[in-house]
Design a protein around this motif. Structure first.
Motif, PDB file in Angstrom:
ATOM      1  N   LEU A 205       0.830  -1.204   0.000  1.00  0.00           N
ATOM      2  CA  LEU A 205       0.000   0.000   0.000  1.00  0.00           C
ATOM      3  C   LEU A 205       0.863   1.253   0.000  1.00  0.00           C
ATOM      4  O   LEU A 205       0.629   2.193  -0.767  1.00  0.00           O
ATOM      5  CB  LEU A 205      -0.916   0.004   1.230  1.00  0.00           C
ATOM      6  N   LEU A 206       1.876   1.278   0.854  1.00  0.00           N
ATOM      7  CA  LEU A 206       2.785   2.421   0.888  1.00  0.00           C
ATOM      8  C   LEU A 206       3.569   2.532  -0.418  1.00  0.00           C
ATOM      9  O   LEU A 206       3.755   3.627  -0.955  1.00  0.00           O
ATOM     10  CB  LEU A 206       3.758   2.282   2.061  1.00  0.00           C
ATOM     11  N   ALA A 207       4.020   1.388  -0.912  1.00  0.00           N
ATOM     12  CA  ALA A 207       4.820   1.389  -2.138  1.00  0.00           C
ATOM     13  C   ALA A 207       3.991   1.822  -3.345  1.00  0.00           C
ATOM     14  O   ALA A 207       4.521   2.439  -4.279  1.00  0.00           O
ATOM     15  CB  ALA A 207       5.418   0.006  -2.374  1.00  0.00           C
ATOM     16  N   GLY A 208       2.697   1.513  -3.337  1.00  0.00           N
ATOM     17  CA  GLY A 208       1.836   1.921  -4.438  1.00  0.00           C
ATOM     18  C   GLY A 208       1.789   3.428  -4.596  1.00  0.00           C
ATOM     19  O   GLY A 208       1.676   3.956  -5.719  1.00  0.00           O
ATOM     20  N   TRP A 209       1.889   4.133  -3.492  1.00  0.00           N
ATOM     21  CA  TRP A 209       1.929   5.596  -3.546  1.00  0.00           C
ATOM     22  C   TRP A 209       3.208   6.098  -4.210  1.00  0.00           C
ATOM     23  O   TRP A 209       3.201   7.119  -4.887  1.00  0.00           O
ATOM     24  CB  TRP A 209       1.833   6.174  -2.135  1.00  0.00           C
ATOM     25  N   THR A 210       4.314   5.387  -3.992  1.00  0.00           N
ATOM     26  CA  THR A 210       5.587   5.861  -4.546  1.00  0.00           C
ATOM     27  C   THR A 210       5.582   5.838  -6.069  1.00  0.00           C
ATOM     28  O   THR A 210       6.424   6.500  -6.705  1.00  0.00           O
ATOM     29  CB  THR A 210       6.778   5.015  -4.039  1.00  0.00           C
ATOM     30  N   LEU A 211       4.667   5.100  -6.689  1.00  0.00           N
ATOM     31  CA  LEU A 211       4.577   5.021  -8.149  1.00  0.00           C
ATOM     32  C   LEU A 211       3.694   6.121  -8.731  1.00  0.00           C
ATOM     33  O   LEU A 211       3.621   6.267  -9.954  1.00  0.00           O
ATOM     34  CB  LEU A 211       4.031   3.646  -8.559  1.00  0.00           C
ATOM     35  N   ASN A 212       3.032   6.877  -7.859  1.00  0.00           N
ATOM     36  CA  ASN A 212       2.132   7.942  -8.303  1.00  0.00           C
ATOM     37  C   ASN A 212       2.920   9.226  -8.560  1.00  0.00           C
ATOM     38  O   ASN A 212       3.826   9.568  -7.802  1.00  0.00           O
ATOM     39  CB  ASN A 212       1.055   8.169  -7.228  1.00  0.00           C
ATOM     40  N   ASP A 213       2.547   9.941  -9.618  1.00  0.00           N
ATOM     41  CA  ASP A 213       3.236  11.199  -9.940  1.00  0.00           C
ATOM     42  C   ASP A 213       3.113  12.223  -8.816  1.00  0.00           C
ATOM     43  O   ASP A 213       3.945  13.134  -8.692  1.00  0.00           O
ATOM     44  CB  ASP A 213       2.678  11.804 -11.237  1.00  0.00           C
ATOM     45  N   ASN A 214       2.057  12.096  -7.990  1.00  0.00           N
ATOM     46  CA  ASN A 214       1.846  13.030  -6.878  1.00  0.00           C
ATOM     47  C   ASN A 214       2.465  12.529  -5.576  1.00  0.00           C
ATOM     48  O   ASN A 214       2.163  13.061  -4.508  1.00  0.00           O
ATOM     49  CB  ASN A 214       0.345  13.276  -6.675  1.00  0.00           C
ATOM     50  N   TYR A 215       3.335  11.532  -5.669  1.00  0.00           N
ATOM     51  CA  TYR A 215       3.955  11.002  -4.457  1.00  0.00           C
ATOM     52  C   TYR A 215       4.666  12.067  -3.620  1.00  0.00           C
ATOM     53  O   TYR A 215       4.653  11.974  -2.380  1.00  0.00           O
ATOM     54  CB  TYR A 215       4.920   9.863  -4.784  1.00  0.00           C
TER      55      TYR A 215
END
Length: 330
Positions: free
Chosen positions: A219-229
């Motif tokens: 779940l945390l890592a999924g955010w790191t792939l977002n352009d808005n991370y």
């Protein structure tokens, strides 16, 4: 020889591809991630703006008239309480599970002064809106610090306090060098799944990794792939600063309500361990000692130690967690 080199690279590429495939990009408010129960939103007016605070409020078929509030940790959100919600509602409890501002499905501010007092106030406003008069407060990890602050601020509505492997049982700023918010931000920007997994395995579990643990790292890592991370990383940096500069450890003796400490003794969680020498690091996050020390500080406290369990008893050893919790609540 060439054949073996090609075989090696094929295996390496396959492993790398699998690692990439197991983490999926997630929106900054987890719109593409389903929580175990319906999520509602409460508008919080704070610091000259209005933010949306996500929450689950689950009621049992046959109520006992009591409500339990579950407060999540820094690297988590309300979804990881699913089995706890199930068990509590089966035993007649209503369960309130908020995502704090900056976490889970709640708003991610660009500018926000994070304090435990502000988060407690936000939560109190939510409770008032739901017309809940009194409740039991349970906090895990950073949620334990928030639960402590909430109880100190609002003892009149807090029946009982439960702290599950809370952080903040020691004052880390006495041991680690000062880090600015920007320092924490730069550290957050470097995170990926392997870094998150490595940290959690070493600090939280110190044992075999499995899919029950991996779900929350992904779940945390999924955010790191977002352009808005970078917005997520900035909020994470601000909450690091909150944890380290606003200790509750000096106020445990002011808690006025019956308190249960559930402590997985294998836990070694401590913020900033990577910033100190090996010698100092060995003195931090010793939950097998911290649990006993904290129980002595709280006037009406009971300690339940869960041996050979890490930072998340409600994930790693659910039966050993839920049984003493239900006994205490009843």
């Amino acid at each position: 020889m060439k054949k073996y080199i090609l075989l090696f690279f094929s295996i390496f590429i396959g492993i790398f591809s699998n690692a990439q495939e197991e983490v999926k990009e997630l929106g900054i408010r987890l719109g593409d991630y389903k929580y175990p129960y319906p999520v509602e939103f409460f508008n919080v007016n704070a610091q000259q703006k209005t933010y949306e605070m996500a929450y689950m409020y689950v009621k049992p078929e046959n109520t006992n008239g009591k409500t339990v509030m579950l407060l999540h940790g820094k690297n988590f959100n309300g979804a990881y309480w699913e089995t706890t919600i199930d068990a509590l509602t089966e035993n007649g409890f209503s369960v309130l599970v908020p995502d704090q501002i900056g976490f889970g499905k709640s708003s991610k501010p660009e500018y926000f002064q994070y304090t435990f007092q502000q988060l407690a106030l936000n939560t109190k406003k939510l409770i008032d809106s739901l017309e809940i008069e009194k409740l039991d407060v349970l906090g895990h990890s950073m949620g334990g610090m928030l639960a402590t602050r909430f109880t100190l601020m609002y003892p009149e509505i807090t029946n009982k306090l439960i702290l599950v492997n809370p952080i903040g049982l020691e004052d880390w700023k006495l041991k680690i060098p000062y880090q600015s918010v920007n320092d924490w931000y730069q550290q957050e920007l470097k995170k990926d799944y392997e870094a998150i997994k490595s940290y959690q395995k070493e600090s939280y579990y110190a044992g075999d990794w499995n899919e029950d643990y991996a779900e929350w790292a992904k779940l945390l890592a999924g955010w790191t792939l977002n352009d808005n991370y970078p917005l997520i990383a900035w909020n994470a940096a601000l909450t690091y600063d909150m944890v380290l500069t606003q200790p509750v450890v000096y106020e445990f003796d002011n808690i006025e309500v019956p308190t249960l400490l559930i402590i997985g003794t294998r836990d070694r969680t401590a913020l900033g361990k990577n910033l100190v020498s090996e010698e100092v690091r060995a003195t931090m996050g010793l939950y097998d000692k911290l649990g006993e020390e904290t129980a002595e500080k709280i006037p009406d406290a009971k300690l339940v130690e869960i041996n050979n369990v890490g930072h998340l008893p409600h994930i790693e050893a659910f039966d050993r967690f839920i049984n003493p919790l239900l006994k205490f609540l009843n």
